[in-house]
Design a protein around this motif. Structure first.
Motif, PDB file in Angstrom:
ATOM      1  N   VAL A   1       0.851  -1.263   0.053  1.00  0.00           N
ATOM      2  CA  VAL A   1      -0.073   0.115  -0.074  1.00  0.00           C
ATOM      3  C   VAL A   1       0.861   1.088  -0.132  1.00  0.00           C
ATOM      4  O   VAL A   1       0.421   2.483  -0.138  1.00  0.00           O
ATOM      5  N   ARG A   2       2.061   1.208   0.139  1.00  0.00           N
ATOM      6  CA  ARG A   2       2.785   2.325   0.197  1.00  0.00           C
ATOM      7  C   ARG A   2       2.827   3.305  -0.971  1.00  0.00           C
ATOM      8  O   ARG A   2       2.505   4.463  -0.524  1.00  0.00           O
ATOM      9  N   PRO A   3       2.553   2.709  -1.953  1.00  0.00           N
ATOM     10  CA  PRO A   3       2.533   3.709  -3.180  1.00  0.00           C
ATOM     11  C   PRO A   3       1.271   4.679  -3.135  1.00  0.00           C
ATOM     12  O   PRO A   3       1.205   5.731  -3.732  1.00  0.00           O
ATOM     13  N   ASP A   4       0.223   4.109  -2.494  1.00  0.00           N
ATOM     14  CA  ASP A   4      -0.888   4.822  -2.261  1.00  0.00           C
ATOM     15  C   ASP A   4      -1.174   5.655  -1.261  1.00  0.00           C
ATOM     16  O   ASP A   4      -2.180   6.354  -1.129  1.00  0.00           O
ATOM     17  N   LEU A   5      -0.381   5.708  -0.168  1.00  0.00           N
ATOM     18  CA  LEU A   5      -0.509   6.267   1.237  1.00  0.00           C
ATOM     19  C   LEU A   5       0.139   7.455   1.030  1.00  0.00           C
ATOM     20  O   LEU A   5       1.057   7.899   0.317  1.00  0.00           O
ATOM     21  N   ARG A   6      -0.842   8.560   1.470  1.00  0.00           N
ATOM     22  CA  ARG A   6      -0.216  10.040   1.461  1.00  0.00           C
ATOM     23  C   ARG A   6      -0.092  10.406   2.914  1.00  0.00           C
ATOM     24  O   ARG A   6       0.473  11.337   3.286  1.00  0.00           O
ATOM     25  N   CYS A   7      -0.471   9.533   3.843  1.00  0.00           N
ATOM     26  CA  CYS A   7      -0.403  10.117   5.273  1.00  0.00           C
ATOM     27  C   CYS A   7      -0.630   8.707   6.233  1.00  0.00           C
ATOM     28  O   CYS A   7      -1.214   7.856   5.752  1.00  0.00           O
ATOM     29  N   VAL A   8       0.091   8.791   7.424  1.00  0.00           N
ATOM     30  CA  VAL A   8       0.118   7.906   8.153  1.00  0.00           C
ATOM     31  C   VAL A   8      -0.176   8.272   9.699  1.00  0.00           C
ATOM     32  O   VAL A   8       0.450   9.491   9.855  1.00  0.00           O
ATOM     33  N   SER A   9      -0.953   7.865  10.179  1.00  0.00           N
ATOM     34  CA  SER A   9      -1.158   8.444  11.837  1.00  0.00           C
ATOM     35  C   SER A   9      -0.829   7.180  12.775  1.00  0.00           C
ATOM     36  O   SER A   9      -1.248   6.069  12.344  1.00  0.00           O
ATOM     37  N   ILE A  10       0.108   7.367  13.802  1.00  0.00           N
ATOM     38  CA  ILE A  10       0.787   6.457  14.460  1.00  0.00           C
ATOM     39  C   ILE A  10       0.458   6.844  15.740  1.00  0.00           C
ATOM     40  O   ILE A  10       1.099   7.971  16.029  1.00  0.00           O
ATOM     41  N   ASP A  11       0.268   5.905  16.767  1.00  0.00           N
ATOM     42  CA  ASP A  11       0.456   6.280  18.228  1.00  0.00           C
ATOM     43  C   ASP A  11       1.686   5.696  18.656  1.00  0.00           C
ATOM     44  O   ASP A  11       2.172   4.554  18.461  1.00  0.00           O
TER      45      ASP A  11
ATOM     46  N   PRO B   1       4.251  -2.327  13.887  1.00  0.00           N
ATOM     47  CA  PRO B   1       3.685  -3.637  14.561  1.00  0.00           C
ATOM     48  C   PRO B   1       3.995  -3.569  16.172  1.00  0.00           C
ATOM     49  O   PRO B   1       3.374  -4.636  16.823  1.00  0.00           O
ATOM     50  N   TRP B   2       4.542  -2.618  16.687  1.00  0.00           N
ATOM     51  CA  TRP B   2       4.516  -2.426  17.965  1.00  0.00           C
ATOM     52  C   TRP B   2       3.875  -1.299  18.670  1.00  0.00           C
ATOM     53  O   TRP B   2       3.636  -1.173  19.736  1.00  0.00           O
ATOM     54  N   SER B   3       2.975  -0.508  17.794  1.00  0.00           N
ATOM     55  CA  SER B   3       2.186   0.467  18.176  1.00  0.00           C
ATOM     56  C   SER B   3       0.877  -0.160  18.549  1.00  0.00           C
ATOM     57  O   SER B   3       0.221  -1.121  18.000  1.00  0.00           O
ATOM     58  N   ILE B   4       0.143   0.568  19.522  1.00  0.00           N
ATOM     59  CA  ILE B   4      -1.258   0.304  19.891  1.00  0.00           C
ATOM     60  C   ILE B   4      -2.167   0.823  18.475  1.00  0.00           C
ATOM     61  O   ILE B   4      -3.377   0.139  18.719  1.00  0.00           O
ATOM     62  N   TYR B   5      -1.831   1.703  17.797  1.00  0.00           N
ATOM     63  CA  TYR B   5      -2.514   2.196  16.840  1.00  0.00           C
ATOM     64  C   TYR B   5      -1.812   2.697  15.388  1.00  0.00           C
ATOM     65  O   TYR B   5      -1.192   3.602  16.007  1.00  0.00           O
ATOM     66  N   VAL B   6      -2.289   2.075  14.376  1.00  0.00           N
ATOM     67  CA  VAL B   6      -1.650   2.740  12.992  1.00  0.00           C
ATOM     68  C   VAL B   6      -2.712   2.883  12.142  1.00  0.00           C
ATOM     69  O   VAL B   6      -3.375   1.915  11.866  1.00  0.00           O
ATOM     70  N   SER B   7      -2.930   3.893  11.440  1.00  0.00           N
ATOM     71  CA  SER B   7      -3.842   4.222  10.246  1.00  0.00           C
ATOM     72  C   SER B   7      -3.189   4.470   9.226  1.00  0.00           C
ATOM     73  O   SER B   7      -2.545   5.690   9.155  1.00  0.00           O
ATOM     74  N   GLY B   8      -3.263   4.185   7.932  1.00  0.00           N
ATOM     75  CA  GLY B   8      -2.732   4.674   6.684  1.00  0.00           C
ATOM     76  C   GLY B   8      -3.764   5.115   5.705  1.00  0.00           C
ATOM     77  O   GLY B   8      -4.739   4.661   5.782  1.00  0.00           O
ATOM     78  N   TYR B   9      -3.484   6.432   5.349  1.00  0.00           N
ATOM     79  CA  TYR B   9      -4.637   7.245   4.741  1.00  0.00           C
ATOM     80  C   TYR B   9      -4.079   7.370   3.158  1.00  0.00           C
ATOM     81  O   TYR B   9      -2.988   7.710   2.757  1.00  0.00           O
ATOM     82  N   VAL B  10      -5.120   7.238   2.143  1.00  0.00           N
ATOM     83  CA  VAL B  10      -4.777   7.716   0.817  1.00  0.00           C
ATOM     84  C   VAL B  10      -4.946   9.169   0.526  1.00  0.00           C
ATOM     85  O   VAL B  10      -4.670   9.574  -0.664  1.00  0.00           O
ATOM     86  N   THR B  11      -5.249  10.000   1.501  1.00  0.00           N
ATOM     87  CA  THR B  11      -5.461  11.389   1.359  1.00  0.00           C
ATOM     88  C   THR B  11      -4.606  11.925   2.197  1.00  0.00           C
ATOM     89  O   THR B  11      -4.141  11.496   3.584  1.00  0.00           O
TER      90      THR B  11
ATOM     91  N   ASN C   1      -3.330  14.404   5.653  1.00  0.00           N
ATOM     92  CA  ASN C   1      -3.860  14.964   6.483  1.00  0.00           C
ATOM     93  C   ASN C   1      -4.959  13.985   7.430  1.00  0.00           C
ATOM     94  O   ASN C   1      -5.954  14.459   7.860  1.00  0.00           O
ATOM     95  N   ALA C   2      -4.928  12.642   7.281  1.00  0.00           N
ATOM     96  CA  ALA C   2      -5.656  11.708   7.954  1.00  0.00           C
ATOM     97  C   ALA C   2      -7.343  11.954   7.888  1.00  0.00           C
ATOM     98  O   ALA C   2      -8.002  12.216   8.786  1.00  0.00           O
ATOM     99  N   SER C   3      -7.765  12.106   6.728  1.00  0.00           N
ATOM    100  CA  SER C   3      -9.222  12.609   6.507  1.00  0.00           C
ATOM    101  C   SER C   3     -10.063  11.539   6.155  1.00  0.00           C
ATOM    102  O   SER C   3     -10.919  11.514   5.609  1.00  0.00           O
ATOM    103  N   ARG C   4      -9.931  10.473   6.981  1.00  0.00           N
ATOM    104  CA  ARG C   4     -10.824   9.240   7.143  1.00  0.00           C
ATOM    105  C   ARG C   4     -11.015   8.277   5.978  1.00  0.00           C
ATOM    106  O   ARG C   4     -11.849   7.361   5.886  1.00  0.00           O
ATOM    107  N   GLU C   5      -9.998   8.479   4.984  1.00  0.00           N
ATOM    108  CA  GLU C   5      -9.911   7.729   3.906  1.00  0.00           C
ATOM    109  C   GLU C   5      -8.991   6.658   4.008  1.00  0.00           C
ATOM    110  O   GLU C   5      -7.898   6.535   3.387  1.00  0.00           O
ATOM    111  N   SER C   6      -9.005   5.816   5.237  1.00  0.00           N
ATOM    112  CA  SER C   6      -7.982   4.832   5.517  1.00  0.00           C
ATOM    113  C   SER C   6      -7.909   3.577   4.771  1.00  0.00           C
ATOM    114  O   SER C   6      -9.130   3.031   4.481  1.00  0.00           O
TER     115      SER C   6
END
Length: 188
Positions: A31-41, A97-107, A109-114
């Motif tokens: 998915v790396r080529p499509d990711l524009r943002c990642v949010s990680i704890d 894989p060590w984080s409690i939460y990671v989400s990758g977004y195609v847009t 600024n983490a705009s809910r298109e995870s």
């Protein structure tokens, strides 16, 4: 024409750290080529002495970055947003894989298109993939756990709940029949 994505999950709670790292790396490769943002704890359910040195180093760099970006946050480890341009992007992938939460977004600024989510130190994983990407990921992680459509997992869980509900209902009816039978046998 863009291929449709389907939500898939690794159909097991991945607990082994090497397996979690393998699955996480395989997903990010796809998915790396499509990711524009990642949010990680930058928080883990694992203690520092349980993490390999490269993961600890990545955690330290991510923690330093979040403290620079958000010096007044009461919980500075929550929700660090990175873009592929950030030098710490590779650290986020390593720490994922060590984080409690990671989400990758195609847009941006983490705009809910995870399209990818790793929860609870990658013990629960959901990723949206094309058919071709799903086939590639399935092959890479087959030795760890099956990759299945999330809808299938939800269907199986729903059926299991329905079977359990029916079994409880049948047991209540059987108890009631026994009670009625006992009561009728005691009547004059």
């Amino acid at each position: 024409m863009e291929q449709a994505r389907v939500a898939y999950t690794i159909d097991a709670h991945v607990r082994d750290r090497d397996d979690a790292a393998t699955v996480s790396a395989a997903i990010f490769d796809l998915v790396r080529p499509d990711l524009r943002c990642v949010s990680i704890d930058v928080c883990s359910d694992y203690r520092d002495d349980e993490m390999p040195e490269p993961v600890l180093a990545a955690q330290a760099r991510l923690t330093a970055l979040i403290r620079r970006r958000h010096p007044k946050r009461s919980d500075p480890g929550i929700s660090l947003s990175l873009t592929p341009d950030d030098p710490e992007w590779a650290d986020a992938e390593l720490y994922a894989p060590w984080s409690i939460y990671v989400s990758g977004y195609v847009t941006p600024n983490a705009s809910r298109e995870s399209i990818v989510g790793l929860h609870d130190c990658a013990s629960s994983i959901v990723v949206e993939l094309t058919d071709a990407d799903a086939a590639m990921l399935r092959e890479r992680v087959a030795h760890i756990a099956p990759l299945v459509p999330l809808a299938e997992v939800h269907r199986r869980r729903r059926e299991k709940r329905e079977r359990a509900r029916a079994a409880r209902r049948d047991e209540r009816h059987a108890r009631l029949r026994r009670l009625l039978h006992i009561s009728s046998s005691r009547s004059p």
